[in-house]
Design an enzyme around this catalytic site. Structure first.
Site, PDB file in Angstrom:
ATOM      1  N   CYS A   8      -3.248  21.013  34.016  1.00 43.84           N
ATOM      2  CA  CYS A   8      -3.214  20.132  32.880  1.00 43.84           C
ATOM      3  C   CYS A   8      -1.757  20.610  32.383  1.00 43.84           C
ATOM      4  CB  CYS A   8      -4.167  20.392  31.846  1.00 43.84           C
ATOM      5  SG  CYS A   8      -4.705  21.946  31.134  1.00 43.84           S
ATOM      6  N   ARG A  14      -8.093  21.886  29.229  1.00 45.82           N
ATOM      7  CA  ARG A  14      -8.760  20.976  30.153  1.00 45.82           C
ATOM      8  C   ARG A  14      -9.032  21.842  31.228  1.00 45.82           C
ATOM      9  NH1 ARG A  14      -5.247  16.005  29.428  1.00 45.82           N
ATOM     10  NH2 ARG A  14      -3.614  17.723  29.001  1.00 45.82           N
ATOM     11  N   ASP A 122      -6.324  14.702  26.251  1.00 45.49           N
ATOM     12  CA  ASP A 122      -6.041  16.003  25.680  1.00 45.49           C
ATOM     13  C   ASP A 122      -6.769  16.339  24.500  1.00 45.49           C
ATOM     14  OD1 ASP A 122      -4.651  18.157  24.826  1.00 45.49           O
ATOM     15  OD2 ASP A 122      -2.737  17.464  25.377  1.00 45.49           O
TER      16      ASP A 122
HETATM   17  P1  4NP Z   1      -4.253  21.147  27.934  1.00 42.54           P
HETATM   18  O1  4NP Z   1      -3.971  20.961  26.407  1.00 42.54           O
HETATM   19  O2  4NP Z   1      -3.089  20.635  28.690  1.00 42.54           O
HETATM   20  O3  4NP Z   1      -5.647  20.585  28.120  1.00 42.54           O
HETATM   21  O4  4NP Z   1      -4.235  22.652  27.832  1.00 42.54           O
HETATM   22  C1  4NP Z   1      -2.860  21.343  25.575  1.00 42.54           C
HETATM   23  C2  4NP Z   1      -2.736  22.609  25.125  1.00 42.54           C
HETATM   24  C3  4NP Z   1      -1.539  22.891  24.473  1.00 42.54           C
HETATM   25  C4  4NP Z   1      -0.500  21.950  24.293  1.00 42.54           C
HETATM   26  C5  4NP Z   1      -0.827  20.720  24.467  1.00 42.54           C
HETATM   27  C6  4NP Z   1      -1.909  20.290  25.502  1.00 42.54           C
HETATM   28  N1  4NP Z   1       0.517  22.423  23.380  1.00 42.54           N
HETATM   29  O5  4NP Z   1       1.237  21.424  23.095  1.00 42.54           O
HETATM   30  O6  4NP Z   1       0.672  23.393  23.222  1.00 42.54           O
END
Ligand code: 4NP
Length: 150
Positions: A8, A14, A122
């Site tokens: 991800c 995720r 997300d």
């Molecule tokens: P992930 O979610 O891609 O599912 O782990 C996110 C976690 C952190 C961030 C963006 C998406 N961020 O911008 O810090």
């Protein structure tokens, strides 16, 4: 050994859940399952507390996982690379060195909805319900993945 990587953006919401869920459905001695993020924002960090909480609710402990960034070496280290959304897909494909690398990269929700390239949304900026929805989508997709190996 079959090696599967979940990818991800941050590797805290995720993909750690996808890793924990798929691990719970496959034998540990013949499957290596890991996760990574395309970004480096959360390298070394544990998963988001909301992902840890929804996993715990369904009996999956992801509290010991640590964020890491996807690297080109992952194309050699893994047989299959599942991405959560279109942005992850484009980021990973942009690092591929060959058609063989590209062929390893798949949208995880295509396991449920073939060829649709749907995103696992997300949940980072949303509420707890987003994590519940993500858990259910990933659980359904991982059930299909696990069955494909049995
Ligand atoms: P992930 O979610 O891609 O599912 O782990 C996110 C976690 C952190 C961030 C963006 C998406 N961020 O911008 O810090």
């Amino acid at each position: 050994m079959t090696k599967i990587l979940m990818v991800c953006l941050g590797n805290i919401c995720r993909s750690p859940l996808a890793e924990g869920i798929l691990k719970s459905k496959l034998p540990v001695n013949t499957f290596l399952i890991d996760s990574a993020g395309t970004a480096n924002y959360h390298v070394g960090n544990p998963p988001d507390r909301r992902s840890i909480a929804v996993g715990k609710k369904y009996g999956i402990d992801i509290s010991n996982l640590k964020g890491r960034q996807f690297s080109v070496n992952d194309f050699d280290a893994f047989d299959l690379i599942y991405v959560m959304d279109d942005s992850n897909y484009r980021n990973v494909i942009s690092m591929a060195r060959s058609e063989q690398d590209k062929s390893k990269v798949k949208f995880i929700l295509n396991e449920i909805y073939p060829n649709q390239n749907f995103d696992v949304p997300d949940p980072y900026y949303g509420g707890d319900h987003g994590f519940e929805d993500v858990f259910k989508m990933l659980d359904e997709a991982c059930t299909i993945i696990a069955k494909s190996f049995i």
